[in-house]
Design a protein around this motif. Structure first.
Motif, PDB file in Angstrom:
ATOM      1  N   GLY A   1       3.806   3.175  -9.981  1.00  0.00           N
ATOM      2  CA  GLY A   1       3.637   3.854 -11.258  1.00  0.00           C
ATOM      3  C   GLY A   1       3.277   5.320 -11.135  1.00  0.00           C
ATOM      4  N   ILE A   2       3.306   5.871  -9.908  1.00  0.00           N
ATOM      5  CA  ILE A   2       2.957   7.272  -9.689  1.00  0.00           C
ATOM      6  C   ILE A   2       4.068   7.936  -8.884  1.00  0.00           C
ATOM      7  CG2 ILE A   2       1.272   8.896  -8.707  1.00  0.00           C
ATOM      8  CD1 ILE A   2       0.107   7.367 -10.969  1.00  0.00           C
ATOM      9  N   GLY A   3       5.105   8.403  -9.555  1.00  0.00           N
ATOM     10  CA  GLY A   3       6.149   9.161  -8.882  1.00  0.00           C
ATOM     11  C   GLY A   3       6.670   8.492  -7.632  1.00  0.00           C
ATOM     12  N   ASP A   4       6.868   9.287  -6.592  1.00  0.00           N
ATOM     13  CA  ASP A   4       7.458   8.800  -5.353  1.00  0.00           C
ATOM     14  C   ASP A   4       6.392   8.507  -4.306  1.00  0.00           C
ATOM     15  OD1 ASP A   4      10.072   8.903  -6.283  1.00  0.00           O
ATOM     16  OD2 ASP A   4      10.253  11.023  -5.812  1.00  0.00           O
ATOM     17  N   ALA A   5       5.430   7.691  -4.663  1.00  0.00           N
ATOM     18  CA  ALA A   5       4.402   7.302  -3.698  1.00  0.00           C
ATOM     19  C   ALA A   5       5.060   6.583  -2.521  1.00  0.00           C
ATOM     20  CB  ALA A   5       3.366   6.414  -4.374  1.00  0.00           C
TER      21      ALA A   5
ATOM     22  N   PHE B   1       0.842  -1.190   0.000  1.00  0.00           N
ATOM     23  CA  PHE B   1       0.000   0.000   0.000  1.00  0.00           C
ATOM     24  C   PHE B   1       0.876   1.239   0.000  1.00  0.00           C
ATOM     25  CE2 PHE B   1      -2.829  -3.292   1.142  1.00  0.00           C
ATOM     26  CZ  PHE B   1      -4.087  -2.876   0.739  1.00  0.00           C
ATOM     27  N   PHE B   2       0.605   2.123  -0.972  1.00  0.00           N
ATOM     28  CA  PHE B   2       1.351   3.355  -1.126  1.00  0.00           C
ATOM     29  C   PHE B   2       0.447   4.540  -0.822  1.00  0.00           C
ATOM     30  CE2 PHE B   2       3.238   0.255  -4.029  1.00  0.00           C
ATOM     31  CZ  PHE B   2       4.592   0.392  -3.792  1.00  0.00           C
ATOM     32  N   ARG B   3       0.992   5.534  -0.123  1.00  0.00           N
ATOM     33  CA  ARG B   3       0.260   6.750   0.196  1.00  0.00           C
ATOM     34  C   ARG B   3       0.413   7.774  -0.911  1.00  0.00           C
ATOM     35  NH1 ARG B   3       3.075  10.231   4.627  1.00  0.00           N
ATOM     36  NH2 ARG B   3       4.515  10.283   2.861  1.00  0.00           N
ATOM     37  N   LEU B   4      -0.684   8.435  -1.279  1.00  0.00           N
ATOM     38  CA  LEU B   4      -0.668   9.520  -2.256  1.00  0.00           C
ATOM     39  C   LEU B   4      -1.231  10.780  -1.627  1.00  0.00           C
ATOM     40  CD1 LEU B   4      -2.166   7.742  -5.417  1.00  0.00           C
ATOM     41  CD2 LEU B   4       0.251   8.119  -4.912  1.00  0.00           C
ATOM     42  N   GLY B   5      -0.515  11.884  -1.776  1.00  0.00           N
ATOM     43  CA  GLY B   5      -1.075  13.175  -1.410  1.00  0.00           C
ATOM     44  C   GLY B   5      -2.127  13.588  -2.427  1.00  0.00           C
ATOM     45  N   PRO B   6      -2.883  14.657  -2.165  1.00  0.00           N
ATOM     46  CA  PRO B   6      -3.967  15.066  -3.065  1.00  0.00           C
ATOM     47  C   PRO B   6      -3.538  15.267  -4.512  1.00  0.00           C
ATOM     48  CG  PRO B   6      -4.153  16.210  -0.966  1.00  0.00           C
ATOM     49  CD  PRO B   6      -2.856  15.464  -0.924  1.00  0.00           C
ATOM     50  N   GLU B   7      -2.377  15.906  -4.765  1.00  0.00           N
ATOM     51  CA  GLU B   7      -1.934  16.124  -6.148  1.00  0.00           C
ATOM     52  C   GLU B   7      -1.587  14.807  -6.827  1.00  0.00           C
ATOM     53  OE1 GLU B   7       1.189  18.943  -6.341  1.00  0.00           O
ATOM     54  OE2 GLU B   7      -0.005  20.612  -5.535  1.00  0.00           O
TER      55      GLU B   7
ATOM     56  N   GLY C   1      -7.669  14.155   2.207  1.00  0.00           N
ATOM     57  CA  GLY C   1      -7.704  13.960   0.769  1.00  0.00           C
ATOM     58  C   GLY C   1      -6.699  12.954   0.243  1.00  0.00           C
ATOM     59  N   SER C   2      -5.922  12.343   1.131  1.00  0.00           N
ATOM     60  CA  SER C   2      -4.969  11.320   0.691  1.00  0.00           C
ATOM     61  C   SER C   2      -5.712  10.118   0.124  1.00  0.00           C
ATOM     62  CB  SER C   2      -4.084  10.861   1.855  1.00  0.00           C
ATOM     63  OG  SER C   2      -3.252  11.890   2.318  1.00  0.00           O
ATOM     64  N   ARG C   3      -5.071   9.430  -0.800  1.00  0.00           N
ATOM     65  CA  ARG C   3      -5.571   8.170  -1.328  1.00  0.00           C
ATOM     66  C   ARG C   3      -4.505   7.103  -1.109  1.00  0.00           C
ATOM     67  NH1 ARG C   3      -9.127  11.351  -1.595  1.00  0.00           N
ATOM     68  NH2 ARG C   3     -10.653  11.688  -3.271  1.00  0.00           N
ATOM     69  N   LEU C   4      -4.899   5.855  -1.253  1.00  0.00           N
ATOM     70  CA  LEU C   4      -3.956   4.747  -1.197  1.00  0.00           C
ATOM     71  C   LEU C   4      -3.967   4.018  -2.528  1.00  0.00           C
ATOM     72  CD1 LEU C   4      -4.720   3.206   2.304  1.00  0.00           C
ATOM     73  CD2 LEU C   4      -2.873   4.785   1.716  1.00  0.00           C
ATOM     74  N   ILE C   5      -2.795   3.573  -2.945  1.00  0.00           N
ATOM     75  CA  ILE C   5      -2.686   2.632  -4.058  1.00  0.00           C
ATOM     76  C   ILE C   5      -2.468   1.254  -3.464  1.00  0.00           C
ATOM     77  CG2 ILE C   5      -1.258   1.841  -5.977  1.00  0.00           C
ATOM     78  CD1 ILE C   5      -0.749   4.722  -6.701  1.00  0.00           C
TER      79      ILE C   5
ATOM     80  N   ARG D   1      -3.318  12.525 -10.297  1.00  0.00           N
ATOM     81  CA  ARG D   1      -2.607  11.852 -11.388  1.00  0.00           C
ATOM     82  C   ARG D   1      -2.965  10.368 -11.426  1.00  0.00           C
ATOM     83  NH1 ARG D   1       1.849  14.686  -9.325  1.00  0.00           N
ATOM     84  NH2 ARG D   1       2.983  12.764  -8.829  1.00  0.00           N
ATOM     85  N   ALA D   2      -3.103   9.760 -10.260  1.00  0.00           N
ATOM     86  CA  ALA D   2      -3.478   8.347 -10.215  1.00  0.00           C
ATOM     87  C   ALA D   2      -4.888   8.136 -10.752  1.00  0.00           C
ATOM     88  CB  ALA D   2      -3.371   7.826  -8.783  1.00  0.00           C
ATOM     89  N   ARG D   3      -5.798   9.043 -10.420  1.00  0.00           N
ATOM     90  CA  ARG D   3      -7.170   8.940 -10.928  1.00  0.00           C
ATOM     91  C   ARG D   3      -7.191   9.023 -12.454  1.00  0.00           C
ATOM     92  NH1 ARG D   3     -10.922  11.967 -12.912  1.00  0.00           N
ATOM     93  NH2 ARG D   3      -9.617  13.833 -12.732  1.00  0.00           N
ATOM     94  N   GLU D   4      -6.394   9.930 -13.024  1.00  0.00           N
ATOM     95  CA  GLU D   4      -6.322  10.052 -14.486  1.00  0.00           C
ATOM     96  C   GLU D   4      -5.753   8.787 -15.104  1.00  0.00           C
ATOM     97  OE1 GLU D   4      -3.984  13.532 -15.029  1.00  0.00           O
ATOM     98  OE2 GLU D   4      -5.587  14.923 -14.446  1.00  0.00           O
ATOM     99  N   LEU D   5      -4.721   8.220 -14.482  1.00  0.00           N
ATOM    100  CA  LEU D   5      -4.142   6.974 -14.996  1.00  0.00           C
ATOM    101  C   LEU D   5      -5.161   5.850 -14.932  1.00  0.00           C
ATOM    102  CD1 LEU D   5      -1.778   5.229 -15.972  1.00  0.00           C
ATOM    103  CD2 LEU D   5      -1.009   5.064 -13.586  1.00  0.00           C
ATOM    104  N   ASP D   6      -5.884   5.770 -13.817  1.00  0.00           N
ATOM    105  CA  ASP D   6      -6.894   4.729 -13.647  1.00  0.00           C
ATOM    106  C   ASP D   6      -7.975   4.845 -14.722  1.00  0.00           C
ATOM    107  OD1 ASP D   6      -8.243   2.599 -12.545  1.00  0.00           O
ATOM    108  OD2 ASP D   6      -9.070   3.732 -10.868  1.00  0.00           O
ATOM    109  N   GLU D   7      -8.455   6.055 -14.960  1.00  0.00           N
ATOM    110  CA  GLU D   7      -9.538   6.252 -15.919  1.00  0.00           C
ATOM    111  C   GLU D   7      -9.094   6.014 -17.349  1.00  0.00           C
ATOM    112  OE1 GLU D   7     -11.104  10.127 -15.203  1.00  0.00           O
ATOM    113  OE2 GLU D   7     -12.208   9.511 -13.392  1.00  0.00           O
ATOM    114  N   SER D   8      -7.810   6.230 -17.648  1.00  0.00           N
ATOM    115  CA  SER D   8      -7.317   6.050 -19.014  1.00  0.00           C
ATOM    116  C   SER D   8      -6.880   4.623 -19.307  1.00  0.00           C
ATOM    117  CB  SER D   8      -6.146   6.998 -19.270  1.00  0.00           C
ATOM    118  OG  SER D   8      -5.025   6.661 -18.451  1.00  0.00           O
TER     119      SER D   8
END
Length: 386
Positions: free
Chosen positions: A147-151, A117-123, A177-181, A127-134
């Motif tokens: 696959g998302i920078g320095d998660a 499990f990787f932590r993502l800040g709001p920004e 607003g954090s998300r997890l991968i 980017r992860a949401r855009e990758l997921d949707e595409s």
């Protein structure tokens, strides 16, 4: 950039760390790797596990339960048997919290090799949401990292891992607003018929209190394991085996092998390899775990080996793939600038002929690779600032 490259760069300043795992016996004295049989050494792989029982909540803590949005059917790419898939999950944080524990809940243990499990800040989350949707289907392919920078790595699971609770003054910082991968490694080796689907989840233990932050540090060593004397085949050639890793997992996997050569120095082919990591910033170690695959026999993490300050932080002389629990240290260990951390692994190519998951795979010269038929040598540490 691969996870190793980022970690090696981070180690030039300080080691990064995180939290999760299971309390177990402290690091034991040095002892040789045992020649025990695969059964007695626990090399079966993917054993079914009972549902974990939660430890009681401590004052101020609460549980947050998360799961994949829908079941996922693994589809390994490039003719392989391994699928690394990343799923974006939302813990619904409206305020800042500290993560004090985590228990991954694999739904289909027959095919789940590990999860991170990787932590993502709001920004980063956007980017992860855009990758997921595409990306077609649920989630996206993510060999090696998120696959998302320095998660930031905040929790993990491998067979046998259960929740570990450190001193309640420590936790992993999660902003509003954090998300997890959720990266899940699915392995289809030895699976008969259709593998089915998986809808794994995780139980987070959080508190609204601000705590001393934890990070996750990774200590790598190379793997250079030739075929046994009784084996032969095209993949017993190292160059061919390395190309095969690149074909199955992409360019970053080739980069990982080369970086290990450069960072750790030339390795003599054989069952045991090590890497010395110079430390240029202080930190405190609270717990460690070792990760290898099915050919693993022993793993050790040492501080300042061969000196008057030498001490063993982790010693698993009989590695058990089905018990990759995290070992809490009897007391936190201070690591200083100028110290050296060494990780050493022993693998046994002879296990390939004995294990049901591997005995039908072609013999190969084994290097670092993301697949279950490849190998790793990884020390995972939980630390805080010194």
């Amino acid at each position: 950039m691969t996870r190793f490259a980022r970690t090696a760069a981070a180690l030039a300043a300080a080691v990064l760390l995180a939290s999760c795992g299971v309390p177990a016996s402290p690091a034991s004295p040095t002892s040789p790797a045992s020649p025990a049989s695969p059964a007695s050494s626990g090399h079966s792989g993917h054993a079914a596990e009972p549902a974990p029982v939660a430890s009681p909540l401590r004052p101020g803590e609460r549980f947050v339960n998360l799961a994949m949005a829908e079941p996922y059917a693994p589809g390994p790419p490039n003719g392989g048997t391994d699928d690394y898939r990343c799923f974006l999950v939302d813990p619904g944080l409206t305020g800042r919290v500290s993560l004090t524990g985590a228990q991954f809940e694999p739904q289909n243990t027959a095919i789940v090799h590990h999860a991170i499990f990787f932590r993502l800040g709001p920004e980063q989350a956007e980017r992860a949401r855009e990758l997921d949707e595409s990306t077609p289907g649920q989630g996206w392919s993510c060999f090696g990292d998120a696959g998302i920078g320095d998660a930031g790595w905040v929790a993990h699971w491998a067979p046998g891992t259960k929740e570990a609770l450190l001193d309640p003054k420590y936790g992993y910082d999660l902003q509003p607003g954090s998300r997890l991968i959720m990266q899940v490694h699915y392995n289809l080796l030895g699976v008969k018929g259709e593998p089915g689907t998986d809808r794994s989840g995780i139980r987070l233990r959080v508190t609204d209190r601000r705590l001393e932050p934890l990070e996750t540090g990774l200590f790598f060593a190379p793997v250079e394991l030739p075929c046994t004397a009784s084996e032969s085949g095209p993949l017993c050639d190292r160059d061919a085996a390395v190309r095969d890793v690149g074909k199955r997992f992409g360019r970053d996997s080739l980069t990982q092998v080369r970086l290990l050569e450069q960072y750790c120095g030339p390795a003599e082919p054989g069952p045991t390899q090590h890497c010395d990591v110079p430390v240029e910033g202080p930190f405190t170690v609270h717990a460690l775990a070792g990760h290898m695959h099915l050919l693993g026999r022993a793993i050790k993490v040492e501080l300042n080996p061969g000196t008057a300050k030498a001490r063993t932080l982790l010693d698993v002389p009989e590695y058990n793939f089905d018990d990759q629990s995290l070992r809490l240290l009897p007391a936190p260990v201070e690591v200083r600038k100028g110290d050296v951390v060494r990780v050493t692994c022993t693998h046994d190519a002879g296990l390939r002929a004995l294990l049901p998951q591997l005995r039908d795979t072609p013999p190969r010269y084994v290097v670092w690779g993301d697949g279950t038929s490849d190998e790793m040598c990884l020390g995972i540490a939980i630390t805080s600032a010194a």
